[in-house]
Design a protein around this motif. Structure first.
Motif, PDB file in Angstrom:
ATOM      1  N   VAL A 211     -38.714 -17.733  -0.346  1.00 53.64           N
ATOM      2  CA  VAL A 211     -37.663 -18.261  -1.207  1.00 53.64           C
ATOM      3  C   VAL A 211     -37.374 -17.217  -2.274  1.00 53.64           C
ATOM      4  CG1 VAL A 211     -39.276 -19.424  -2.767  1.00 53.64           C
ATOM      5  CG2 VAL A 211     -36.928 -20.235  -2.599  1.00 53.64           C
TER       6      VAL A 211
ATOM      7  N   TRP B  62     -36.561 -16.198  -5.975  1.00 53.90           N
ATOM      8  CA  TRP B  62     -36.693 -16.818  -7.296  1.00 53.90           C
ATOM      9  C   TRP B  62     -35.849 -16.120  -8.361  1.00 53.90           C
ATOM     10  CZ3 TRP B  62     -38.969 -14.094 -11.372  1.00 53.90           C
ATOM     11  CH2 TRP B  62     -39.784 -13.008 -11.036  1.00 53.90           C
TER      12      TRP B  62
ATOM     13  N   ASN C 171     -38.129 -12.208  -3.695  1.00 50.27           N
ATOM     14  CA  ASN C 171     -38.633 -13.361  -2.958  1.00 50.27           C
ATOM     15  C   ASN C 171     -40.086 -13.627  -3.293  1.00 50.27           C
ATOM     16  OD1 ASN C 171     -36.168 -13.461  -1.598  1.00 50.27           O
ATOM     17  ND2 ASN C 171     -36.901 -12.178   0.075  1.00 50.27           N
TER      18      ASN C 171
END
Length: 319
Positions: A135, A137, A234
């Motif tokens: 993910v 950030w 990430n």
């Protein structure tokens, strides 16, 4: 006769008590104070011992921070550590953040040293077999900068533009997709100094160059580049079992704090973090993006496409 003797006894007893009682009160108070002074440290030590025992049972999550591209300002490792400290205070585990280069991370992984989480830049290779998901950030972005605040950027070309060559990011892809792949590539500080000194009218750089110009106190114009972006930071869980669940909790906690990434001069997916020149870089949509980690083979193909100026090959690889 006895009656008067009793009164006399009572009289002398009263005098004695009036003299002795204050001293007794003082002695009692001193005794009580002494007891408190002795008991308080014991209670404190007992409380400390209980806290230490509780702390000893807490897991320490290990995070590697890999800076694959220039940030905005400050240290992303320090930012992650501060978020980790808050995570611990909120009832989560302790967090220890270590800053590593991409090569050092690959070496350690090859030697069997595995952290609980890795924070890394998009396009990194060598970690793809150790992670299940990722993910973003925070992220940065490419832009064209000029000290000519009246420019409309219509005359940008390879001869009047200098390019901040970056670190492990694909700035060449941004240049190729904007038709200025033949411009001069130089190191970050050399690039913005060349702009300041008037050697070039334009600089293809990142949000970091905006901070450099702001520090110099000069006026400048910004044009965000929307053709390509790979400046994504990430984070991936590499732990297993119970540690993996705890690491996932930290990821969620980090994502809940992305409104604070302006502390390191970065952007989130929501916007509204800046009210200066950086605002132009928020909420930008990109034609092509590289967000994920890649294999070494794919990275070599991307580098080849940029090197030979093959736009179609580059676009196909970025689909």
């Amino acid at each position: 006769m006895n009656f008067y003797w009793v009164l006399e006894v009572k009289y002398y007893m009263k005098k004695i008590l009036l003299k002795v009682l204050p001293k007794l009160k003082i002695s009692i108070c001193l005794a009580l104070c002494l007891a408190v002074c002795i008991a308080a440290p014991c209670l404190a030590f007992a409380k400390t011992d209980k806290r230490a025992a509780a702390d000893a049972n807490k897991v320490v999550l290990k995070i590697w921070q890999i800076d694959s591209f220039e940030g905005g300002k400050g240290s992303r490792a320090d930012f992650l550590q501060s978020i980790g400290d808050d995570f611990a205070k909120s009832g989560g585990s302790y967090v220890s953040v270590v800053s590593l280069s991409a090569d050092a991370a690959r070496f350690n992984l090859g030697a069997g040293n595995l952290p609980d989480l890795i924070s890394y830049g998009a396009g990194m290779y060598g970690i793809e077999s150790y992670i299940k998901d990722y993910v973003s950030w925070c992220h940065g972005g490419y832009c064209i900068l000029s000290l000519d605040t009246a420019t409309d950027f219509s005359d940008v070309n390879s001869k009047n533009t200098v390019i901040n060559e970056g670190k492990d990011n694909f700035v060449g892809a941004a240049a190729l997709l904007n038709g200025i792949a033949d411009a001069e590539y130089v190191k970050c500080t050399t690039a913005y100094v060349s702009l300041i000194n008037g050697k070039y009218k334009y600089l293809l750089g990142t949000q970091r160059d905006i901070f450099r110009l702001k520090t110099r106190g000069v006026s400048f114009a910004v044009k965000p580049l929307t053709e390509f972006n790979d400046l994504y930071q990430n984070i991936s869980v590499t732990a297993n079992g119970d540690r993996a669940a705890l690491a996932k909790r930290f990821c969620n906690y980090l994502l809940s704090r992305t409104s604070e990434v302006n502390r390191v001069g970065m952007f989130n997916n929501i916007g509204g973090l800046y009210d200066d020149e950086l605002r132009a870089m928020e909420g930008v949509s990109y034609d092509y993006k590289l967000i994920s980690p890649v294999s070494e083979n794919v990275r070599e193909k991307l580098e080849q496409a940029v090197s030979v100026g093959d736009i179609n090959m580059l676009k196909n690889l970025l689909k």
